[in-house]
Each structure stands twice: as structure tokens, then as C-alpha cells.
Design a protein around this motif. Structure first.
Motif, PDB file in Angstrom:
ATOM      1  N   CYS B 300      -5.585 -11.072 -21.668  1.00 25.90           N
ATOM      2  CA  CYS B 300      -6.469 -11.811 -22.673  1.00 25.90           C
ATOM      3  C   CYS B 300      -7.907 -10.828 -22.666  1.00 25.90           C
ATOM      4  CB  CYS B 300      -7.004 -12.940 -21.973  1.00 25.90           C
ATOM      5  SG  CYS B 300      -5.747 -14.292 -22.020  1.00 25.90           S
ATOM      6  N   HIS B 301      -8.223 -10.208 -21.229  1.00 29.92           N
ATOM      7  CA  HIS B 301      -9.544  -9.593 -21.189  1.00 29.92           C
ATOM      8  C   HIS B 301      -9.420  -8.302 -21.818  1.00 29.92           C
ATOM      9  CE1 HIS B 301     -11.444 -13.256 -19.686  1.00 29.92           C
ATOM     10  NE2 HIS B 301     -10.770 -13.317 -18.776  1.00 29.92           N
ATOM     11  N   GLY B 302      -8.268  -7.758 -21.930  1.00 26.92           N
ATOM     12  CA  GLY B 302      -8.177  -6.178 -22.280  1.00 26.92           C
ATOM     13  C   GLY B 302      -8.189  -5.281 -20.802  1.00 26.92           C
ATOM     14  N   GLU B 306     -12.934  -5.685 -22.134  1.00 28.27           N
ATOM     15  CA  GLU B 306     -14.003  -5.930 -23.411  1.00 28.27           C
ATOM     16  C   GLU B 306     -13.302  -6.835 -24.240  1.00 28.27           C
ATOM     17  OE1 GLU B 306     -13.622  -1.881 -24.321  1.00 28.27           O
ATOM     18  OE2 GLU B 306     -15.707  -1.501 -24.717  1.00 28.27           O
ATOM     19  N   GLY B 307     -12.499  -7.818 -23.696  1.00 28.12           N
ATOM     20  CA  GLY B 307     -11.954  -8.883 -24.580  1.00 28.12           C
ATOM     21  C   GLY B 307     -10.998  -8.312 -25.737  1.00 28.12           C
ATOM     22  N   ASP B 308     -10.665  -7.064 -25.628  1.00 29.24           N
ATOM     23  CA  ASP B 308     -10.142  -6.240 -26.696  1.00 29.24           C
ATOM     24  C   ASP B 308      -8.502  -6.276 -26.676  1.00 29.24           C
ATOM     25  OD1 ASP B 308     -10.087  -4.700 -24.442  1.00 29.24           O
ATOM     26  OD2 ASP B 308     -10.545  -3.093 -25.768  1.00 29.24           O
ATOM     27  N   SER B 309      -7.999  -7.503 -26.100  1.00 24.71           N
ATOM     28  CA  SER B 309      -6.410  -7.416 -25.928  1.00 24.71           C
ATOM     29  C   SER B 309      -5.804  -7.734 -27.235  1.00 24.71           C
ATOM     30  CB  SER B 309      -6.214  -8.532 -24.815  1.00 24.71           C
ATOM     31  OG  SER B 309      -6.273  -9.741 -25.391  1.00 24.71           O
ATOM     32  N   ARG B 312      -6.743 -11.012 -29.123  1.00 21.85           N
ATOM     33  CA  ARG B 312      -8.086 -11.139 -30.075  1.00 21.85           C
ATOM     34  C   ARG B 312      -7.628 -11.822 -31.481  1.00 21.85           C
ATOM     35  NH1 ARG B 312     -13.285  -7.423 -30.216  1.00 21.85           N
ATOM     36  NH2 ARG B 312     -13.595  -8.771 -28.787  1.00 21.85           N
ATOM     37  N   GLY B 313      -8.495 -12.250 -31.690  1.00 15.28           N
ATOM     38  CA  GLY B 313      -8.260 -13.140 -33.299  1.00 15.28           C
ATOM     39  C   GLY B 313      -8.057 -14.422 -33.197  1.00 15.28           C
ATOM     40  N   ASN B 317     -11.529 -16.814 -29.030  1.00 12.17           N
ATOM     41  CA  ASN B 317     -11.453 -15.201 -28.620  1.00 12.17           C
ATOM     42  C   ASN B 317     -11.652 -15.055 -27.038  1.00 12.17           C
ATOM     43  OD1 ASN B 317     -10.645 -13.540 -30.746  1.00 12.17           O
ATOM     44  ND2 ASN B 317     -12.722 -13.352 -31.559  1.00 12.17           N
ATOM     45  N   SER B 320     -15.512 -11.228 -23.503  1.00 16.88           N
ATOM     46  CA  SER B 320     -15.810  -9.853 -22.854  1.00 16.88           C
ATOM     47  C   SER B 320     -16.342 -10.176 -21.699  1.00 16.88           C
ATOM     48  CB  SER B 320     -16.544  -8.971 -23.677  1.00 16.88           C
ATOM     49  OG  SER B 320     -17.130  -8.118 -22.956  1.00 16.88           O
TER      50      SER B 320
END
Lengths: 455, 379
Positions: B300-302, B306-309, B312-313, B317, B320
């Protein structure tokens, strides 16, 4: 001055016997019904044997905890008895093979009996590793065979060598014995009038017909077997000694073990053969076949091997001191002075001191005295194995785990029972098969061989 | 009587000297199919009969050598190829340790082979149907007489001349020996019903006992004691304990290692105040934290927080972890979130042990600092 003529070989069989009389004499126990004495002897050995059955029954039902074995003495009566009985067997092969190679004619009178003893002693010995593993019905795993577990045995283990050595020894001794029996069985086949006996002898003599074309190959095979059995018998007790010598227990880890064990085995084996033959020659009137000269020669071998064993005891002490290894030195001082000193000194008196009496010719030729000495030797040799195994294990490197071993009642039952097992076979043997080889004895009677003079 | 087939003429001697002489004469006379029968081997008889030396030594040599070689090869294959056992770091192929077994196999194979070769190939035994059996001649030579037997198949055989020859060498009891009529008349067939029945019975007995031993006997008492141990198995009713449970409960108040109860349930802010990270930052703890973060947090958090996993979407969301809020949170506050979960994030208390949670927090701090490095970090 003695008037012995050394240019002439002494006759092995006393008096010039007619060959047929020899046959009759040797076959007599097989042709007559057993007498009262035989049944008394058999009932004694069978009672001893029943002790073995009870002891083994208790062991199998309740487990090996019925024995005195415990940490740190994990090997005790079971292995002591095994080594003792294997050793007893060695005299038979020595007499039948080694003395044959040395062309010692006096062996003919005692060879068959000694070979029989070898087989029964190895059978008795074979019981002990089986019961020692605790679950004898799983003993098949000792042999390397392709199995569904795709497991193999460890060929670098002395215990595995033991399996090979003892089973080979048993099979080769049995073959040697049977090959020697074939002509005698054929003689008996021709001699008997009993229908059933004739069938049995015919089957086992395989149709032997005393042909010289056969004798020629037969003698060659006998020579080859003797040639094989000689290193074999040396290897067997060597490998038995490896069970100890390859380990690192102080008191076991010595290179003198193989020759020392072999000498001890021959020593105890000859004592046992002498004990039993003294009785056999009296009961079956074989005094002129198993002569006093033969017994004297056996006593000489006992004197020799007994002295070798005594030398080994001394050398063990010397090396323990000379090596400078503290644990070794302690192990030997502990044998002589420790809690098992009583066993050690029984061993020394019986094995080293008592056979020295055989230096006297009079003692060598006096039957009651030599009989008692041989009994002492057997006791001493049993204690030798006890001393080696139990004292070394009871006090090894770690003083905190030292313990004193005490055998239990079941141990004693199995020990006595093993004698019952052995002597039951011996008694049955004396009534079932000729205990002296007819063909071999006849061949060494005076005048039995061609003089090679022109007639 | 005329149907009888002659096997040989036999003569008896009383002394070994006479029979040796007779054998020499038989050789001189050119007989080849003859035999001397003596109750024991006579010295010099082989020479008198002019026999070539026995060939059994070659059998012993050949079988002994192949036994030794076979044993060596199979030991090598078993111990170094198929099932290597490491014994104290010694080589798998340790020849000195194989010598005892190789020796025993050599002796065993050579002894058995030599004896079997002698009995069954050289002598063609068992042979109880030989014409010399059950004769007076055999009775005598088996005990104390010496005999010679000249066979009818000898090329020089002639009834009267053989008789004359035997008389000339002063043999006693000269007799003709005939083949047994029943034996010669009897035609041995392999497919005899009697023999086939015998084979069948043997086959049934052997396969039956093998089947019984391996499949039945080995599962009978006392052979299956390993399976019949008197022990308490899991989920079994116990006759020993009062509550009847085979498995026992721990003593009241027992706490398993690493499973300290969480005191701040539902009070994340209090946890942020009170809880202190007991794990010091070290290479090992960061490594552990990274491993656990990558497994449990990064979906989830990447990977870089950065939450860029890949999630995202979605709604909501994943946040981060570089936000001002999270950066200023104490370690205990983050611990509370991991332990209890927050909003849609579930609790990770069963996936991560207490120590692992603290290690993950250390790693998150490292990630945060990577994006917000202080002046001092650059020096």
C-alpha cells in the motif's frame, strides 16, 4: 637318556587299529540308543537353555532395561558374552585349517569335533548382537540390501565389519565342516541297515563314491578352504577387536588389540576344546584316537597363547605409561586397583598364572589337573572381556558420569543359558554325526599309506 | 539277464601298496576309463593314475578376484555415489576402511564357489543313481578295502581281457557291475505331473511364507511395538487428568516469550506518549525492518513510503508516510497504528512480532529522513 627317535614320526593313533574297527568305534554312538547318562546330561543342558529362553522372553517383553546396562556402561554382559563365544570358536578353525596347513597330523582326531564347536560357538555368539540391538526382528537392516528407504549401511563402521566377519566366518566354517563330513556320511550310508538313516545319509553324502578322481579335487578344495579359513579366522577376532580399538575410550584405543584378541581367542578356544574332549574320549572310549599326546600338544598351545596374553597385559600397562596420556594411564591403574580390581586379579590368576603350570610335563599329561586348568582359563578369559569392556566404560574421561555396573538376574540367566544352548548342540552333535573324522583318522593309521616300495 | 548293461569290472585289494601298483599297471595297459576307490585319499595315487593337477584352484582365483573387485565397486558406489555419509569429514571413498569388508566378501565368495563348483560341476553331484552304489564293492571300499573299477566305455574294454588283467594284478573278488535296469529304463521327463506338482507346491509355499512374513507377521505383536507405544497423543482423551484433556493449559498468568500484552488498546495518542522504541538503529535492525516493510507495508505505502504502490487510485488512496503528520508522530504512535490498524489498514500484530514492528518503524524513519534530510546529514 630318553630314547625318542626323532627321525620317525610318532603315530597319531595308538596301536595298529584295523580300519573297520575304527569305523565301528566312531559310528557306535550313532548306531546305539542314547543311554541314561546322555539323558541326564541333556536334561541339565536343556534346563540351562530354558533359563536363556526365560531371560530372553523377559528381555523382549519388558525391554533391555531388564539388564544392568546403563549410562555410562552401555555395553556389558551382552558384548562380553559375544566376544567370549566368538573366541571359543577360533580354536576349531585353528585346528582344522592352520594345523592342516602345517601338516600337523595329530589334528585329525580332534578336528571334526573342534569344527563342530566352532559352529555352535559362533551360533551362540550370534545371539548376543541380535538381542543387544533390542529389536532382533529388525536385524535384517544390518545387511546392505537395496531397500525401499534407499538407505545403505555405513561401510566404515567396525560394527558393520563385524556383521560381515561373523557371518562369513559362520558360513565358511559350516562349508568346511560339511565338506569334511561328506566322505564320512558316505561311509555311514554304506554301513547302516536302517532304512530312514540310509535315506538321510544318501541325501547328505550326495552320492560320494570314494573315487580317487574325486579325492584329488577334494583334497585341493580342502587345501583352498584351509588357505582361506586361516586369514579368515585371524580377521574375525581382529575385526571384533576393532569394535573397541577404533573408538577413543581409554583402555580400548590401542593398536595391540588385534593380535592380543586373536591370541586370547585361541587360548580360550583350546581350553574349551580340551575340556569337552577330555569328557568325550572317556565316554566314547576314544582314548587311542584322541591320545594323551594330542592333549599334551593342546596344552602346549595353551601355554604359548596364555603367555602371549600375559605379555599383552604387561605391554598394555607399559604403553599406557609410555604414551604419557593421563587418561590411558588412569584407565589401566583403575583396572588393577579400582573398583573392579577383583575382576582384574581373577583374570590375571586364571589366564597368566594358571597356564604356567603347563611347563611341567607331568601336569601336561595328567588329565584331572589339565582339566581344572582349562576351566580356570575359560573363567579367566570370560573375565578378560568383562575387564576390558566394563572397567573402561565405567570410568572414562568424565568423572562426573562415572558409575559402577552391576549385572541383574536376567543378565545371569542369559549367561548361564548361553552355555546351555552351546552344550545342547554339542550333545545332539555327538549322537547325530561322527565326532571324529573317519576318513582322516584312517588315513593316518600306521600302514594306511602306501610304502612306495616295489612289490 | 541279457538286457543288463555292463558298467564296469571291479576288483578289490587289501593293502594300499597293491592298489597303487594296480593303478600303475592300468595306466601301462592303456586304460583311460577306470577309477580307483579308496576309503581315504592315498598318497601318490594321483601320480600312479597319471592325473593332471586339479583345476579347482583357478575357480577359487577367478571367483575370489571378481568377489574382491565387485565388493570394492559396490562399496564405492554405495558410500561415495548413492548414499554418501560424512563421517568426521573423512573422504567418502575411504579405501582403508573398506578392506575388512572386501576381504570377507572375497573369502566368502571364493569358498562357496569353489565348493559348489567341485560338487556340482566337477563331480556332477548329487548322484545316488551311480551303478557303483549299493554294491558289495562300495561297501568294502567305503571302509577298509581298496578297489579298482575298469569301465565298459573304455575303448580297450573287452570282458575277457579285463578279467585277465584284473587276475594278473592279483585283484580279489572280481565282479561285473551293471547299470540298474530300472534306472536305465526310466525316462526322466521334466514335464512329469509329479514333478510339476512338486514345483507348484514349492512355489506356493515360498511365495505364501514371504507374503505372510512381510505383510502380516511384521504387523503382529510383538513385531509392531514401535507403533503401539503407550503415550498420550494430541486431542486424545486423558485418563490421568481430571478435566480429561490430553493437552495441558499453561499455568494462569503465563506469558509466552515475545507476546507481552498490548496496554494501549484504543488509546493511540497515549501510546505515542508512553512507548519508547527499544530497538537501537543498527545495520541488522534496518535490514530486518526493510525486509518486513517490503513484505507487509509496501503493497500500500510503496517501497519508498510515498504511497506510490500499485494500489494507488483506489479509494481511499494509501497515504504517504512523508507527511508532516507522520514525520512528527512519535515512534509509539506509529507502533499503535501497526498494532491496531487505522481506518482501512488492518492490524499487523499477528504478522509482525513486537521487535519486528519496532524495526519497521526504524526503517520508516530512515525512509522519511532520505526525503527530508537535515543540513547535518549532508556533512
Amino acid at each position: 637318556m630318553s630314547s625318542v627317535d626323532y627321525t620317525q614320526e610318532l603315530s597319531v593313533v595308538e596301536g595298529k587299529q584295523a580300519l573297520r574297527e575304527l569305523d565301528d568305534l566312531i559310528a557306535k554312538p550313532l548306531e546305539t540308543k542314547p543311554d541314561k547318562k546322555f539323558y541326564i546330561a541333556l536334561s541339565i543342558t536343556l534346563s540351562m537353555l530354558s533359563l536363556l529362553v526365560i531371560g530372553l522372553g523377559l528381555t523382549f517383553y519388558y525391554g533391555i532395561g531388564m539388564w544392568g546396562n546403563n549410562n555410562p556402561v552401555g555395553w556389558a554382559f551382552d558384548i562380553v558374552n559375544f566376544v567370549f563365544w566368538v573366541g571359543i570358536g577360533h580354536a576349531g578353525t585353528l585346528i582344522s585349517a592352520i594345523l592342516f596347513l602345517f601338516r600337523q597330523k595329530w589334528r585329525t582326531g580332534i578336528a571334526r569335533f573342534a569344527e563342530g564347536m566352532t559352529i555352535f560357538a559362533v551360533m551362540t555368539a550370534g545371539l548376543f548382537p541380535l538381542i543387544h540391538v533390542g529389536r532382533p526382528w529388525l536385524a535384517g537392516y544390518l545387511f546392505p540390501y537395496p531397500n525401499q528407504h534407499s538407505l545403505w549401511v555405513n561401510f566404515t563402521s567396525p560394527l558393520l565389519w563385524d556383521v560381515f566377519a561373523v557371518s562369513t566366518y559362520f558360513i565358511v566354517s559350516l562349508i568346511f565342516w560339511y565338506v569334511g563330513l561328506i566322505p564320512d556320511l558316505a561311509t555311514l550310508r554304506e554301513k547302516t541297515n536302517h532304512k530312514l538313516k540310509k535315506i538321510i545319509y544318501s541325501i547328505f553324502s550326495l552320492g560320494w563314491r570314494f573315487s580317487n578322481r574325486h579325492w584329488q579335487n577334494y583334497e585341493m578344495v580342502y587345501l583352498i578352504l584351509a588357505g582361506f579359513a586361516t586369514p579368515l579366522v585371524l580377521s574375525v577376532h581382529t575385526i571384533v577387536s576393532f569394535d573397541f580399538a577404533v573408538s577413543i575410550i581409554p583402555g580400548w584405543h590401542t593398536t595391540i588389540f588385534p593380535p592380543y584378541f586373536v591370541a586370547g581367542a585361541v587360548f580360550s578356544g583350546f581350553a574349551m576344546v580340551q575340556n569337552v574332549l577330555v569328557i568325550v574320549r572317556k565316554i566314547f572310549n576314544y582314548e587311542h584316537i584322541i591320545t594323551i599326546d594330542t592333549l599334551e600338544k593342546m596344552n602346549k598351545i595353551m601355554l604359548l597363547t596364555g603367555s602371549l596374553v600375559g605379555y599383552a597385559y604387561a605391554m598394555e600397562f607399559f604403553i599406557a605409561w609410555y604414551s604419557g596420556v593421563e587418561a590411558e594411564l588412569f584407565a589401566f591403574l583403575n583396572r588393577a586397583l579400582g573398583p573392579y580390581a577383583w575382576a582384574y586379579w581373577i583374570m590375571i590368576i586364571c589366564n597368566v598364572v594358571s597356564p604356567q603350570l603347563f611347563w611341567s610335563k607331568k601336569i601336561r599329561r595328567t588329565i584331572p589337573v589339565m582339566f581344572v586348568i582349562a576351566i580356570f582359563v575359560n573363567i579367566g578369559m570370560w573375565f578378560e572381556r568383562f575387564v576390558i569392556i566394563v572397567t573402561s566404560l565405567s570410568r572414562d574421561f568424565l568423572p562426573s558420569s562415572w558409575a559402577y555396573y552391576t549385572p541383574t538376574l536376567v543378565d545371569g540367566m542369559i549367561l548361564i543359558g548361553s552355555f546351555g544352548f552351546f552344550f545342547t548342540w554339542i550333545l545332539l552333535f555327538t549322537k547325530a554325526l561322527p565326532v571324529v573324522s573317519m576318513a582322516e583318522v584312517k588315513a593316518v593309521v600306521d600302514g594306511a599309506q602306501p610304502s612306495h616300495k616295489d612289490n | 539277464m541279457s538286457k543288463k548293461v555292463l558298467y564296469s569290472y571291479t576288483g578289490i585289494f587289501d593293502t594300499p601298496d597293491e592298489v597303487t601298483h594296480a593303478a600303475e599297471k592300468a595306466v601301462e595297459h592303456g586304460y583311460t576309463k577306470y577309477d580307483v576307490n579308496t576309503p581315504y585319499p592315498l598318497h601318490g595315487m594321483n601320480k600312479a593314475m597319471n592325473l593332471p593337477p586339479s583345476k579347482l584352484g583357478y575357480v577359487a582365483l577367478a571367483v575370489g578376484l571378481s568377489g574382491a573387485l565387485g565388493a570394492l565397486l559396490s562399496l564405492w558406489w554405495v558410500s561415495a555415489v548413492d548414499y554418501p555419509i560424512n563421517v568426521g569429514g573423512k573422504p567418502f571413498f575411504s579405501f582403508p576402511a573398506y578392506i575388512p569388508v572386501i576381504f570377507e566378501v572375497t573369502v566368502l565368495s571364493a569358498s562357496i564357489a569353489t565348493v559348489l563348483a567341485m560338487l556340482f560341476f566337477f563331480f556332477k553331484f548329487p548322484n545316488n543313481a551311480h551303478p557303483l552304489h549299493a554294491t558289495d564293492y562300495m561297501k568294502k571300499v567305503s571302509s577298509d578295502k581298496y578297489g579298482i573299477s575298469i569301465q565298459a566305455e573304455d575303448p580297450k574294454f573287452d570282458e575277457s581281457s579285463v578279467k585277465n588283467f584284473l587276475e594278473s594284478i592279483r585283484a580279489k573278488e572280481i565282479n561285473a557291475v551293471y547299470w540298474d535296469e530300472e534306472e536305465t529304463a526310466h525316462n526322466h521327463k521334466i514335464l512329469e505331473p509329479k514333478f510339476l506338482t512338486f514345483l507348484f507346491v514349492v512355489a506356493v509355499l515360498i511365495s505364501g511364507t514371504t507374503y505372510f512374513t512381510l505383510n502380516k507377521l511384521m504387523n503382529m505383536l510383538p513385531f509392531n511395538w514401535m507403533m503401539e507405544q503407550s503415550k498420550q497423543s494430541a486431542q486424545q482423551k486423558s485418563l490421568v487428568f481430571e478435566d480429561g484433556f490430553g493437552m495441558r493449559q499453561p499455568v494462569n498468568g503465563t506469558i509466552a516469550r515475545g507476546f507481552l500484552p498490548y496496554e494501549f488498546k484504543g488509546k493511540p495518542d497515549l501510546a505515542g506518549e508512553k512507548l519508547v522504541n527499544p530497538i537501537l538503529v543498527s545495520k541488522e535492525s534496518l535490514k530486518l525492518g526493510q525486509a518486513k516493510y517490503d513484505i507487509y507495508c509496501s503493497p500500500c505505502h510503496g517501497y519508498h513510503a510515498e504511497g506510490d504502490s500499485r494500489l494507488r487510485g483506489q479509494f481511499p488512496n494509501p497515504p504517504s508516510l512523508h507527511s508532516e503528520k507522520v514525520r512528527t508522530w512519535g515512534d509509539g504512535r506509529i507502533f499503535a497504528v501497526i498494532t491496531e490498524g487505522q481506518n482501512i489498514m488492518p492490524s499487523h500484530s499477528t504478522q509482525l512480532t513486537v521487535d519486528e514492528r519496532w524495526a519497521v518503524i526504524n526503517y520508516i524513519r530512515a525512509l522519511q529522513r532520505a526525503l527530508n534530510a537535515k543540513e547535518s546529514d549532508l556533512k
